[in-house]
Design a protein around this motif. Structure first.
Motif, mmCIF file in Angstrom:
data_model
loop_
_atom_site.group_PDB
_atom_site.id
_atom_site.type_symbol
_atom_site.label_atom_id
_atom_site.label_comp_id
_atom_site.label_asym_id
_atom_site.label_seq_id
_atom_site.Cartn_x
_atom_site.Cartn_y
_atom_site.Cartn_z
ATOM 1 N N ALA A 97 0.841 -1.192 0.000
ATOM 2 C CA ALA A 97 0.000 0.000 0.000
ATOM 3 C C ALA A 97 0.877 1.243 0.000
ATOM 4 C CB ALA A 97 -0.919 -0.013 1.220
ATOM 5 N N GLU A 130 -12.039 -1.107 0.627
ATOM 6 C CA GLU A 130 -11.627 -2.146 1.563
ATOM 7 C C GLU A 130 -12.085 -3.531 1.114
ATOM 8 O OE1 GLU A 130 -13.392 -0.846 5.219
ATOM 9 O OE2 GLU A 130 -11.509 0.046 5.900
ATOM 10 N N GLY A 151 -6.999 -4.153 -3.180
ATOM 11 C CA GLY A 151 -5.997 -3.456 -3.981
ATOM 12 C C GLY A 151 -6.232 -3.617 -5.465
ATOM 13 N N GLY A 166 -2.000 -1.436 -3.106
ATOM 14 C CA GLY A 166 -3.066 -1.081 -2.187
ATOM 15 C C GLY A 166 -3.228 0.423 -2.084
ATOM 16 N N HIS A 167 -4.371 0.852 -1.565
ATOM 17 C CA HIS A 167 -4.627 2.272 -1.341
ATOM 18 C C HIS A 167 -3.725 2.763 -0.206
ATOM 19 C CE1 HIS A 167 -6.742 6.026 -0.933
ATOM 20 N NE2 HIS A 167 -7.608 5.681 -1.863
ATOM 21 N N SER A 199 -4.961 2.337 3.326
ATOM 22 C CA SER A 199 -5.491 0.986 3.552
ATOM 23 C C SER A 199 -5.652 0.652 5.035
ATOM 24 C CB SER A 199 -4.571 -0.055 2.900
ATOM 25 O OG SER A 199 -4.720 -0.054 1.504
ATOM 26 N N ALA A 204 -8.658 -3.868 4.350
ATOM 27 C CA ALA A 204 -8.164 -3.746 2.974
ATOM 28 C C ALA A 204 -6.891 -4.574 2.783
ATOM 29 C CB ALA A 204 -7.899 -2.285 2.639
#
Length: 312
Positions: free
Chosen positions: A102, A262, A266, A279-280, A283, A287
């Protein structure tokens, strides 16, 4: 199976990434191990403090972190002991089966391109994301940021990559592929989409249904929406802001809830020689957990082999 996870990447790392890894480990089989990349001793202490068993995980000591604001190429070369650099080092060597983070998106793209490299025949890998359908389930949108400037041949390949992902990961049979455009008519669009349309129309590897407008994105009209990374990233960020607004307005609805990143963890980089998932940055543990489980699914389905076969 060895699932690589960067525990230093993300705004809430390592607490969030380690918590997510612990939750993911609970649903994995005994022969499915999560390999944590980061500060080994700190990771073990954190896992123990959370009431979990550190021996259930494997570790690669990588104490350096590539921050969100660092130059991706420079950071990977100048920080060989960073979690991202070490992750791609082991992924290239075949010591792990997938790698996710992430952290710095650019570093993940650079690492994927120059370590495991694109699958032969793939001009440019693409980042894919889920888009919720109004009735149920998800569609696939790509590219959402790997390639701001594209050629028609690249969008034609994105269609194949997205179609394979929809079929083998999302479970959609004979997925319908659409070209995201400003009108439904074949002659509509800019130079890129007008030149891309006939390539998609004559591509025997996809079920092309024509152009789709922005208003069609959350419908059942198509399962895969193809666009350049500049357009896709704008659409993605708009969808993310839309979900944030629903939270502020306290709107509760099943469809709106499926905008929550979530739930799918990703975004995979499609077209490289191993499962790589971004991933964000914000996260949460949920997530991270779902990002690990998506990695597992991509490994189990032998998804990379299916791409190789399609581009052979």
């Amino acid at each position: 199976m060895k699932i690589g996870l960067d525990i230093l990447g993300g705004d809430y790392a390592p607490k969030s990434t380690i918590s997510g890894a612990i939750e993911a480990q609970k649903v994995l089989q005994k022969d499915q191990r999560i390999v944590l990349f980061g500060d080994e001793e700190e990771a073990k202490r954190s896992i123990e403090a959370a009431g979990a068993d550190p021996s259930l995980f494997d570790y690669v000591h990588a104490p350096e972190n590539i921050s969100m604001h660092e130059h991706p190429t420079k950071a990977i070369s100048q920080k060989p002991n960073s979690s991202v650099a070490k992750g791609f080092e082991l992924l290239k060597a075949g010591e792990i089966d997938s790698f996710s983070s992430a952290g710095n998106t650019g570093a993940m793209l650079v690492g994927a391109m120059f370590s495991v490299k694109p699958i032969p025949g793939v001009l440019r890998p693409a980042i894919a994301t889920n888009v919720p359908k109004l009735k149920n389930g998800y569609g696939i949108l790509l590219d959402v940021g790997a390639n701001a400037d594209c050629k028609p041949e690249m969008l034609n390949q994105f269609a194949v990559l997205g179609s394979l992902y929809a079929e083998h990961i999302s479970g959609t049979k004979n997925p319908k592929v659409a070209l995201l455009n400003i009108g439904e008519e074949e002659e509509k669009g800019n130079i890129l989409t007008i030149a891309t349309y006939p390539l998609l129309k004559s591509n025997p590897k996809i079920n092309f249904i024509g152009n789709a407008e922005g208003r069609d994105l959350f419908s059942d009209n198509a399962d895969v929406f193809v666009c350049d990374g500049f357009t896709g990233n704008i659409v993605l960020k708009l969808a993310e802001s839309f979900y944030a607004i629903t939270l502020k307005k306290q709107l509760k609805d099943d469809f709106l809830e499926r905008f929550n990143y979530e739930q799918y963890g990703g975004s995979p980089i499609l077209g490289v020689n191993a499962p790589v998932i971004i991933g964000h940055g914000i996260s949460s543990p949920e997530a991270i957990k779902n990002m690990v489980l998506l990695s597992k699914e991509m490994i189990e389905s032998k998804f990379i082999d299916k791409i190789r076969s399609a581009f052979n």
